[in-house]
Design an enzyme around this catalytic site. Sequence first.
Site, short mmCIF file in Angstrom:
data_model
loop_
_atom_site.label_atom_id
_atom_site.label_comp_id
_atom_site.label_asym_id
_atom_site.label_seq_id
_atom_site.Cartn_x
_atom_site.Cartn_y
_atom_site.Cartn_z
N HIS A 72 1.35 2.37 -3.63
CA HIS A 72 0.20 2.49 -3.84
C HIS A 72 0.80 4.49 -4.01
CE1 HIS A 72 -3.10 0.13 -2.85
NE2 HIS A 72 -2.06 -0.28 -3.99
N ASP A 106 1.16 -1.44 0.05
CA ASP A 106 0.01 0.02 -0.05
C ASP A 106 0.64 1.38 -0.24
OD1 ASP A 106 -1.86 2.13 1.05
OD2 ASP A 106 -3.66 0.30 1.07
#
Length: 551
Positions: free
Chosen positions: A331, A297
């Site tokens: 991310h 992430d």
Amino acid sequence: MSVIKIRFGVAVLLLAGCFTSQAQVRQYSWQHLPQVSKPSFKKDTINILKYGAKADGITLNTTSINKAIAACSAKGGGVVLIPQGLWLTGPLVMKSNVNLHVSRAALLQFTDDKSQYKLVEGNYEGHAAVRNQSPISGTDLTNIAITGEGIIDGHGEVWRAISKERLTEAEWKKLVASGGVVSENGKSWYPSESYVSGLKTPGAGVIGNGKTLKDNEPFKDFFRPNMLVLTNCKKVLLQGVTLQNSPAWDIHTLLCEDLTVQNARVRNPWNAQNGDGIDVESCRNVLIEGSTFDAGDDGICIKSGRDEEGRKRGKPTENIIVRDNVVYRAHGGFVIGSEMSGGARNIFVSNCTFIGTDIGLRFKTTRGRGGVVENIFIKDIAMKDILHEAILFDMYYGGKSPGEDDNVNDQVVVPVTEATPSFRKFYVDNVVCNGAEKALMIRGLPEMGIKDIHIENSTFKTVKGADVIEAQDVFLKNIHLESKETSPLINVQNSSSITFDHITYGDTQLLLKISGKKSQQIKLLNTDASKAKNKVEFGSGAAENSLTGLK
């Protein structure tokens, strides 16, 4: 001018009339970085072998290592040594004045036996929440460290759910054969029935709903722990170690002060659910430098609580230095939000490289968060092979903005309240991006635009150019946009006081598109618009006199 400590903030200096230009703001700020205090330790060393630890990969060393940590702290502190070897353990609890030193080639392996991790009242994604005890934790401590060049592994694969599309066929077959539960549609794998029960139960794990920890036992596997959680600690050092394969976030520091992360390596698989690298939440005086992040992430992330709970806490993340770091797949390379309800300010990011991240510089929030993010200084950033935006300011995180389908929203229907977030006073200099879907996206709310954004001396080689939507006081200077799709190269919607100064570009069909009745006072300076096949297009109520300086 007398030296004023950065903790008072650049805004105070501006109000005091100390600066006459934005350049002075940047220069002064970079010359007066926050100061971060490091811990110090007695040289006394306790080897975990003294307390019966065995490096056979079978013996559970939880008690031995925790006894060594407690004994070291009780004697006034020092070093707890984990020598080379494979050390299987359950949850470890840090104590004040202890440096947990993981030797080179030591592997501290946390057990996959979930019964070893008791349910606790913790915090997750900005809310108080039921969690399993973290592999390593510490609360209300002073003077602590985790050092060495060894490896700390969280055995995260036994905790995380995953979709079939994120694995190869061979990996999927191996995972299904290991046990767990496959979803009815055959597209997802879950670690256990307990996990599935938690997933299907509204409010599972919420603290304050009248449920006890015991009431949440049927859903135990659903409450994946963050691997390293330090809460309300002062003088913290993480140096040299590799922390990898966390059940959820890898490093979570909450309400800490004087935190230093140096030359660390943080590794989660690219497909690790909620596999953030480091989340610094409501902390002050932080240095993150010389470290490498691979994440499932966000890579390096700044947070300060979520929605009303975060606003009531009222603790911004402030006085942060992030420098000389590398972020691989994540991310976002450097991220603020989306849980930023307590605010974030006085943050300095420099000399970082992002390779293969979804987004490079990522600033995200949404209605309901509240909080102010301001005085953010960024310079000397290199990016390569970014999947989406090189730089993103997005106030529609988790939702859809009116500009996504090229529609323009000219009606403000949402009132400004304490739950309205604010992004302002960002200063970005010398970003080089080779490969991204889009160079820049600024997307504010109709009721609260993104304000006072300065981006200078930067080069972007991307598919698309720049979007400026619902923003005010944006300055782009000395920017080169080398984009494949160039109609338009720059899109402005419902934004005012926008200055484009010395913009250079390659072959372009349409240089500038301006839309919306609120688009006003747009300046194009020192820019040769004649190179574009079409210079400007107005639409959706934008007036032609909203643009000046076109040549």
